[in-house]
Design an enzyme around this catalytic site. Structure first.
Site, PDB file in Angstrom:
ATOM      1  N   GLU A 100       0.839  -1.217   0.000  1.00 49.38           N
ATOM      2  CA  GLU A 100       0.000   0.000   0.000  1.00 49.38           C
ATOM      3  C   GLU A 100       0.869   1.260   0.000  1.00 49.38           C
ATOM      4  OE1 GLU A 100      -3.734  -0.209   1.951  1.00 49.38           O
ATOM      5  OE2 GLU A 100      -3.683  -2.406   1.977  1.00 49.38           O
TER       6      GLU A 100
HETATM    7  N1  CAA Z   1      -6.192  11.782  -2.979  1.00 49.92           N
HETATM    8  C1  CAA Z   1      -6.815  12.353  -4.052  1.00 49.92           C
HETATM    9  N2  CAA Z   1      -6.153  12.725  -5.185  1.00 49.92           N
HETATM   10  C2  CAA Z   1      -4.818  12.519  -5.220  1.00 49.92           C
HETATM   11  C3  CAA Z   1      -4.108  11.936  -4.156  1.00 49.92           C
HETATM   12  C4  CAA Z   1      -4.838  11.567  -2.998  1.00 49.92           C
HETATM   13  N3  CAA Z   1      -4.251  11.007  -1.947  1.00 49.92           N
HETATM   14  N4  CAA Z   1      -2.810  11.839  -4.488  1.00 49.92           N
HETATM   15  C5  CAA Z   1      -2.685  12.359  -5.722  1.00 49.92           C
HETATM   16  N5  CAA Z   1      -3.899  12.770  -6.164  1.00 49.92           N
HETATM   17  C6  CAA Z   1      -4.204  13.440  -7.433  1.00 49.92           C
HETATM   18  C7  CAA Z   1      -3.332  14.688  -7.592  1.00 49.92           C
HETATM   19  O1  CAA Z   1      -3.930  15.811  -6.974  1.00 49.92           O
HETATM   20  C8  CAA Z   1      -3.237  14.820  -9.083  1.00 49.92           C
HETATM   21  O2  CAA Z   1      -4.418  15.452  -9.540  1.00 49.92           O
HETATM   22  P1  CAA Z   1      -4.364  16.522 -10.769  1.00 49.92           P
HETATM   23  O3  CAA Z   1      -3.863  15.751 -11.949  1.00 49.92           O
HETATM   24  O4  CAA Z   1      -5.775  16.970 -10.906  1.00 49.92           O
HETATM   25  O5  CAA Z   1      -3.413  17.594 -10.358  1.00 49.92           O
HETATM   26  C9  CAA Z   1      -3.261  13.381  -9.577  1.00 49.92           C
HETATM   27  O6  CAA Z   1      -3.836  12.591  -8.520  1.00 49.92           O
HETATM   28  C10 CAA Z   1      -1.882  12.859  -9.882  1.00 49.92           C
HETATM   29  O7  CAA Z   1      -1.090  13.034  -8.702  1.00 49.92           O
HETATM   30  P2  CAA Z   1       0.493  12.891  -8.705  1.00 49.92           P
HETATM   31  O8  CAA Z   1       1.077  13.682  -9.838  1.00 49.92           O
HETATM   32  O9  CAA Z   1       0.983  13.176  -7.310  1.00 49.92           O
HETATM   33  O10 CAA Z   1       0.666  11.332  -9.062  1.00 49.92           O
HETATM   34  P3  CAA Z   1       1.963  10.484  -9.275  1.00 49.92           P
HETATM   35  O11 CAA Z   1       1.787   9.696 -10.528  1.00 49.92           O
HETATM   36  O12 CAA Z   1       3.195  11.312  -9.122  1.00 49.92           O
HETATM   37  O13 CAA Z   1       1.886   9.418  -8.085  1.00 49.92           O
HETATM   38  C11 CAA Z   1       2.193   8.575  -5.818  1.00 49.92           C
HETATM   39  C12 CAA Z   1       1.851   9.770  -6.733  1.00 49.92           C
HETATM   40  C13 CAA Z   1       1.896   9.074  -4.421  1.00 49.92           C
HETATM   41  C14 CAA Z   1       3.643   8.178  -5.932  1.00 49.92           C
HETATM   42  C15 CAA Z   1       1.265   7.395  -6.179  1.00 49.92           C
HETATM   43  O14 CAA Z   1       1.596   6.823  -7.429  1.00 49.92           O
HETATM   44  C16 CAA Z   1       1.316   6.276  -5.152  1.00 49.92           C
HETATM   45  O15 CAA Z   1       0.639   6.344  -4.134  1.00 49.92           O
HETATM   46  N6  CAA Z   1       2.110   5.214  -5.411  1.00 49.92           N
HETATM   47  C17 CAA Z   1       2.079   4.008  -4.561  1.00 49.92           C
HETATM   48  C18 CAA Z   1       1.025   3.068  -5.067  1.00 49.92           C
HETATM   49  C19 CAA Z   1       0.583   2.089  -4.027  1.00 49.92           C
HETATM   50  O16 CAA Z   1       0.399   2.419  -2.859  1.00 49.92           O
HETATM   51  N7  CAA Z   1       0.360   0.849  -4.459  1.00 49.92           N
HETATM   52  C20 CAA Z   1      -0.135  -0.179  -3.592  1.00 49.92           C
HETATM   53  C21 CAA Z   1      -1.228  -0.941  -4.263  1.00 49.92           C
HETATM   54  S1  CAA Z   1      -2.234  -1.984  -3.248  1.00 49.92           S
HETATM   55  C22 CAA Z   1      -1.233  -3.138  -2.551  1.00 49.92           C
HETATM   56  O17 CAA Z   1      -0.254  -2.826  -1.964  1.00 49.92           O
HETATM   57  C23 CAA Z   1      -1.569  -4.581  -2.631  1.00 49.92           C
HETATM   58  C24 CAA Z   1      -2.590  -5.054  -1.703  1.00 49.92           C
HETATM   59  O18 CAA Z   1      -3.486  -5.778  -2.106  1.00 49.92           O
HETATM   60  C25 CAA Z   1      -2.469  -4.766  -0.246  1.00 49.92           C
END
Ligand code: CAA
Length: 380
Positions: free
Chosen positions: A364
């Site tokens: 996550e």
């Molecule tokens: N809430 C709402 N909107 C959000 C947000 C949030 N927390 N975070 C980003 N956004 C929005 C931004 O405001 C932006 O909007 P606009 O385009 O309108 O400006 C858009 O989303 C894109 O944001 P970023 O440019 O910040 O996105 P990014 O591509 O740079 O990625 C990141 C940001 C935080 C690195 C994200 O990719 C991330 O969280 N990565 C980790 C993924 C993850 O947690 N994966 C786990 C999957 S589940 C798992 O683990 C398996 C399971 O089954 C347990």
């Protein structure tokens, strides 16, 4: 900020503690050893109302909040962190996908009621082999064809994947827009064209089931699309904010569970004619860990309260996951060390807990991603 649990929260805590001690504990070593998940236990927890804690009653929930949910995940994870993550994914990542954005009330009723009651289980499919930390790099597609969408692609590291009746799938309806072309679909896993791929053989959380999910021309009714085109990435991010409170609570539970086992052991175990707890060095280390656990607990509860009070909680969820998982890792490592040769043996439980703790720093969003979220906001 008041961290005192109210009467209802104390009741939930006691109820879940009893369930964890009486139902989860007896088979936890065997389930870990054999890598099996017990759906009967999942159903029993559903009957106790655990999975619906933060959702309104009309959608199968209990009408409470993330504070109650955090307490419940914490309690089960003191005993069985695999159950903790299955619970957390079902409630926050699957349930949250349906709940958090634009799904209609009809869709919410259709897709939430059974997973929240524990009769079936839900999962969350975002990650792909080349889209892990970079979640926006998904290439799974959903092409509209009349009243259906045709899904093609492969999702991986899907917790509850092999068991799920419903999976929230993030797929591109407009591939040229990349992450801004993602939408979310609730896929009934009995449909033709969707199948479970490789089931992972993991270091920890061994009784939780994690797999690939493969879509090969899987036709999904358009009514199963729960976002507008392009709204999927933000839904996934918002949902992961919720999920991170769950993982933080799981990690907190692991830390507390391992701490208690080590503390009791240190009182009983005698060396050099006295209990090892009488050694000041060990007391000092346990004192440090006790402080760290308490600090992590309040940061986790703060994130849950931010959620429940309608405050932004992206930052507090990232902080909670970061600190609680680091604490779980540190506490379990010391627990094994303090318990010496016995700590390294399976029947003393901390051997399992140190393996379970590690994943809380990874899934996550790795803790490096959490720091990116926290650090990025500091300088925005
Ligand atoms: N809430 C709402 N909107 C959000 C947000 C949030 N927390 N975070 C980003 N956004 C929005 C931004 O405001 C932006 O909007 P606009 O385009 O309108 O400006 C858009 O989303 C894109 O944001 P970023 O440019 O910040 O996105 P990014 O591509 O740079 O990625 C990141 C940001 C935080 C690195 C994200 O990719 C991330 O969280 N990565 C980790 C993924 C993850 O947690 N994966 C786990 C999957 S589940 C798992 O683990 C398996 C399971 O089954 C347990």
């Amino acid at each position: 900020m008041n961290f005192d649990l109210n009467e209802q929260q104390l009741e939930i805590q006691a109820k879940v503690r009893k369930f964890a001690e009486e139902e989860l504990k007896p088979g936890v070593l065997e389930r870990d050893e054999k890598c099996v998940f017990d759906m009967d236990l999942f159903r029993k927890a559903g009957e106790l109302g655990l999975f619906g804690l933060p959702y309104p009653k009309e959608f199968g929930g209990q009408g409470l909040g993330y504070m109650e949910y955090a307490i419940a995940v914490e309690e089960v994870s003191k005993v069985d962190a695999s159950f903790g993550i299955a619970f957390s994914v079902n409630t926050s990542l699957y349930g949250g996908s349906v709940w958090n954005f634009t799904a209609s009330d009809e869709q919410k009723k259709q897709f939430m009621t059974a997973p929240l009651s524990g009769t079936v289980i839900g999962s969350f499919a975002l990650t792909e082999p080349n889209a892990g930390s970079d979640a926006g790099g998904c290439i799974t597609t959903a092409v509209k064809d009349g009243d259906e969408y045709i899904l093609n692609g492969l999702k991986c590291f899907n917790t509850n994947g092999p068991l799920a009746k419903y999976t929230a799938v993030y797929a591109l309806t407009e591939p040229e827009k990349k992450s801004k072309g993602l939408a979310c679909f609730i896929v009934d896993r009995d449909l033709p064209g969707v199948r479970t791929g490789k089931i992972e053989n993991k270091m920890g959380i061994r009784s939780a089931q994690v797999s690939e999910i493969i879509f090969e021309n899987c036709r999904v009714p358009a009514s199963c699309k729960i976002t507008e085109n392009g709204a999927g990435f933000k839904l996934a991010m918002k949902t992961l904010d919720c999920g991170r409170i769950g993982v933080a609570s799981q990690a907190l539970g692991i830390a507390e569970g391992a701490f208690e086992i080590a503390k009791n052991y240190m009182k009983e175990r005698e060396q050099f004619g006295k209990p090892i707890a009488a050694n000041q060095y060990l007391q000092f280390k346990m004192a440090e860990l006790a402080v760290k656990i308490e600090a992590a607990k309040y940061i986790v509860y703060k994130a849950a309260m931010d959620h429940d009070n309608g405050r932004p909680f992206t930052q507090s969820a990232a902080k909670a996951k970061y600190i609680a998982s680091a604490t779980a890792m540190e506490v379990t490592e010391w627990a094994v060390q303090f318990m010496g040769g016995n700590g390294y043996m399976k029947e003393y439980h901390v051997e399992r807990m140190i393996r379970d703790a590690k994943i809380t720093q990874i899934y996550e969003g790795t803790n490096e991603i959490q720091k990116l979220i926290i650090g990025g906001a500091l300088f925005r």
